[in-house]
Scaffold this active site. Structure first.
Site, PDB file in Angstrom:
ATOM      1  N   TYR A  14      -6.554   7.926  -5.470  1.00 52.83           N
ATOM      2  CA  TYR A  14      -5.814   8.302  -4.263  1.00 52.83           C
ATOM      3  C   TYR A  14      -4.695   9.301  -4.541  1.00 52.83           C
ATOM      4  O   TYR A  14      -3.549   9.090  -4.164  1.00 52.83           O
ATOM      5  CB  TYR A  14      -5.235   7.055  -3.569  1.00 52.83           C
ATOM      6  N   TYR A 142     -10.072  -4.353   3.848  1.00 53.18           N
ATOM      7  CA  TYR A 142     -10.417  -3.367   2.810  1.00 53.18           C
ATOM      8  C   TYR A 142     -11.592  -3.914   2.002  1.00 53.18           C
ATOM      9  O   TYR A 142     -11.543  -5.052   1.531  1.00 53.18           O
ATOM     10  CB  TYR A 142      -9.236  -3.077   1.872  1.00 53.18           C
ATOM     11  N   ASP A 243     -15.496 -11.530   1.243  1.00 52.07           N
ATOM     12  CA  ASP A 243     -15.137 -10.633   0.147  1.00 52.07           C
ATOM     13  C   ASP A 243     -13.933 -11.231  -0.577  1.00 52.07           C
ATOM     14  O   ASP A 243     -12.804 -11.120  -0.116  1.00 52.07           O
ATOM     15  CB  ASP A 243     -14.832  -9.241   0.728  1.00 52.07           C
ATOM     16  N   LYS A 272     -12.951  -7.747  -9.615  1.00 50.90           N
ATOM     17  CA  LYS A 272     -11.579  -7.665 -10.142  1.00 50.90           C
ATOM     18  C   LYS A 272     -11.279  -8.636 -11.306  1.00 50.90           C
ATOM     19  O   LYS A 272     -11.494  -8.263 -12.441  1.00 50.90           O
ATOM     20  CB  LYS A 272     -10.593  -7.789  -9.002  1.00 50.90           C
TER      21      LYS A 272
HETATM   22  C1  LIG Z   1     -10.681  -3.824  -4.844  1.00 52.87           C
HETATM   23  C2  LIG Z   1     -11.479  -4.374  -3.746  1.00 52.87           C
HETATM   24  C3  LIG Z   1     -12.791  -3.914  -3.490  1.00 52.87           C
HETATM   25  C4  LIG Z   1     -13.417  -2.779  -4.263  1.00 52.87           C
HETATM   26  O1  LIG Z   1     -13.602  -3.083  -5.603  1.00 52.87           O
HETATM   27  P1  LIG Z   1     -13.784  -1.878  -6.665  1.00 52.87           P
HETATM   28  O2  LIG Z   1     -14.052  -2.592  -7.965  1.00 52.87           O
HETATM   29  O3  LIG Z   1     -12.494  -1.121  -6.658  1.00 52.87           O
HETATM   30  O4  LIG Z   1     -14.932  -1.061  -6.210  1.00 52.87           O
HETATM   31  C5  LIG Z   1     -13.475  -4.505  -2.450  1.00 52.87           C
HETATM   32  N1  LIG Z   1     -12.949  -5.499  -1.713  1.00 52.87           N
HETATM   33  C6  LIG Z   1     -11.704  -5.975  -1.939  1.00 52.87           C
HETATM   34  C7  LIG Z   1     -11.174  -7.096  -1.105  1.00 52.87           C
HETATM   35  C8  LIG Z   1     -10.930  -5.426  -2.948  1.00 52.87           C
HETATM   36  O5  LIG Z   1      -9.681  -5.874  -3.154  1.00 52.87           O
END
Ligand SMILES: *Cc1c(COP(=O)(O)O)cnc(C)c1O
Length: 422
Positions: A14, A142, A243, A272
Site C-alpha cells: 500500500y 476485509y 474468515d 496469518k
Molecule cells: C490479512 C487478511 C486476509 C488476507 O491474507 P493475505 O495472507 O494477506 O493474503 C484476509 N482476510 C483477513 C480477515 C485478513 O486479516
C-alpha cells in the site's frame, strides 16, 4: 543496506511509487524485539500483522524449519503427500469448531478466501442451482487483495469504484453496530435479515470476519450478531464462510472467534498466525456436506491446486506453532494482555485527539478523530523504541502473546505521547 535501491525499485504494501513512505531497515528479530540495522531495538506491537504470536526467532519453530529443510523443502502435492501436511490437517480438524472435516492448504490468506468463495459457487452449481452466485457481506469487512476477495471487502475502503467494471457486484449489509460488551440490540440484525429474505435465491454464501473486523476498520461486535447470521444462513439455505485469518489461534481470547458465539461455519479460512509468523501458509476448511456437494456430478473435482500447495516447510513450522498453542499458555497470556489493555489503553479515550478506544483479547484499538500522519507518527514510535504501524484513523496493537507487562506498557505509553502531541 541500499535504501535508495529499495525506494527506487521495490513495491512495499500500500505505498506510492512516486512518493513512497520511508522504510526502516531490519537486521534481525528476537522474542518481542525487531532490531534495526542502526542497532535500535523496537518492541513489536504488530506481531508482523497478526502473525508472530510466539515472538521472533523462536527455538522450537527454528528447529522445526531446520529439521524439515534437511529432509525436503518442497514436493508437489498432486499425487504426493507427506507427514507434515497430514499431521497439520489432523490438528486443524481437531482444533477448529465442530463439523469442519476437509482441509484445503492454500498459499496465502487471500488465496484461501478465493478457494472458499469458489467452493461455495461450485457447491451450488453442482446442485444445479446456478442462480446462487453472489455473496452477502457486512460492510467494513476485509478479506484480502485478490479480485474475488476484494469484491467482498468494504466497497469504500476497498476502493470498488476504481474497479467497478471488473469486480463482481456483491450484496452488502450495514456493519454490525452493537459492541461486544453492550446489551444486544435486535435491530442490529434486521437489515441483514431483510437482505437474506429478499436475495437468498441468488446468495451462495454469507462471508464475514467473526466478532472482530480487522483491516476494514478494527471493529469489535456482539457475538449475537454472528449467532443470528448462522441461524439466517440455515433458514435461507445460504452457506456461512467465516474468515478467521486475523482472529484465529487465540487472538480474541478464544482459540477461534466463532467460539464467542458457539457456532460453526460451513467454510472457514485460516492464515496469518498459522505458521507463527514464519512463512506464508493458509487453509480453507469445510464441512463434509460442502465437500460432497462440490464434488457431485460434473466436473466431480474441486478445481484449484496451487503449485506450492501443502509446502512441507511451512506445514512443519505450522505443526510446531500448533504444538506451542496446545501447551495452553496462550490463554493466560492473552487474558493478561486484555486485562492490561483495559486498564491502560481504554482510558486513552479521554485524549482530545481520540474518538474511541476498544479492546478484545490481545487486540487494542485507538481510533482518532482525524487520520494520523503515518510517516511522522512512525518516527515518534521508533524514537520511543516501539514498532506500531497505524493506518487512517486507527492506531492499534496486537502484540506477540509473549510480551511482558513492562513491554506492553511501553507500547501504550508511546501511543499516549504520540496522540497527546497531536
Ligand atoms: C490479512 C487478511 C486476509 C488476507 O491474507 P493475505 O495472507 O494477506 O493474503 C484476509 N482476510 C483477513 C480477515 C485478513 O486479516
Amino acid at each position: 543496506m541500499d535504501l535508495s535501491f529499495d525506494q527506487r525499485h521495490i513495491w512495499h504494501p500500500y505505498t506510492s511509487a512516486i512518493n513512497p513512505l520511508p522504510c526502516y531497515p531490519v537486521a534481525r528479530a528476537e522474542g518481542v524485539y525487531i532490531e534495526l540495522e542502526s542497532g535500535e531495538k523496537l518492541i513489536d506491537g504488530m506481531a508482523s500483522w497478526w502473525a508472530a504470536i510466539h515472538g521472533y526467532n523462536h527455538p522450537q519453530l527454528n528447529q522445526a524449519a531446520h529439521q524439515q529443510i534437511d529432509n525436503m523443502a518442497h514436493v508437489m502435492f498432486g499425487g504426493l503427500t507427506h507427514e507434515p501436511a497430514i499431521s497439520l490437517c489432523r490438528k486443524l480438524i481437531e482444533l477448529t469448531p465442530d463439523g469442519l472435516e476437509r482441509v484445503f492448504l492454500a498459499d496465502s490468506g487471500s488465496v484461501s478466501v478465493e478457494v472458499a468463495m469458489k467452493m461455495a459457487l461450485q457447491f451450488w452449481a453442482c446442485q444445479g442451482n446456478q442462480h446462487k452466485n453472489r455473496f452477502l457481506s457486512p460492510r467494513n469487512g476485509y478479506h484480502g487483495d485478490t479480485f474475488a476477495a476484494m469484491s467482498v471487502c468494504d466497497p469504500i475502503n476497498g476502493m470498488h469504484s476504481l474497479f467497478s467494471e471488473v469486480l463482481s457486484h456483491q450484496i452488502f449489509a450495514p456493519a454490525p453496530q452493537t459492541r461486544f460488551d453492550q446489551l444486544w440490540n435486535e435491530d442490529d440484525i434486521a437489515p441483514l435479515a431483510q437482505l437474506m429474505e429478499q436475495h437468498h435465491h441468488q446468495i451462495a454464501a454469507l462471508i464475514l470476519e467473526p466478532v472482530v473486523q480487522g483491516a476494514g476498520g478494527m471493529r469489535i461486535y456482539h457475538p449475537e450478531y454472528l449467532r443470528r447470521c448462522r441461524q439466517l444462513c440455515d433458514e435461507y439455505d445460504v452457506l456461512l464462510i467465516c474468515d478467521e485469518i486475523a482472529t484465529g489461534f487465540g487472538r480474541t481470547g478464544k482459540l477461534f472467534a466463532c467460539e464467542h458465539a458457539q457456532i460453526s461455519p460451513d467454510i472457514l479460512c485460516l492464515g496469518k498466525a498459522l505458521t507463527g509468523g514464519y512463512m506464508t501458509l493458509a487453509a480453507t476448511l469445510c464441512s463434509e456436506d460442502v465437500a460432497m456437494g462440490v464434488c457431485q456430478g460434473s466436473p466431480g473435482v474441486f478445481m484449484h491446486g496451487p503449485t506450492y500447495m501443502g509446502n512441507p516447510l511451512a506445514c512443519a513450522v505450522a505443526n510446531a506453532s500448533l504444538d506451542i498453542i496446545a501447551q495452553g499458555s496462550w490463554q493466560q497470556q492473552v487474558t493478561d494482555i486484555e486485562t492490561q489493555l483495559k486498564q491502560q489503553l481504554l482510558p486513552l479515550a479521554e485524549l482530545d485527539a481520540v474518538a474511541d478506544t476498544r479492546v478484545l483479547g490481545a487486540i487494542g484499538v485507538v481510533e482518532t478523530h482525524h487520520p494520523v500522519d503515518v510517516a511522522r507518527i512512525q518516527q515518534h514510535f521508533v524514537r520511543q523504541g516501539v514498532w506500531i504501524r497505524p493506518f487512517g484513523k486507527l492506531v492499534y496493537i496486537m502484540p506477540p502473546y509473549i510480551i511482558s507487562p513492562e513491554q506492553l506498557e511501553r507500547l501504550i505509553g508511546a501511543i499516549q505521547t504520540a496522540l497527546q502531541n497531536h
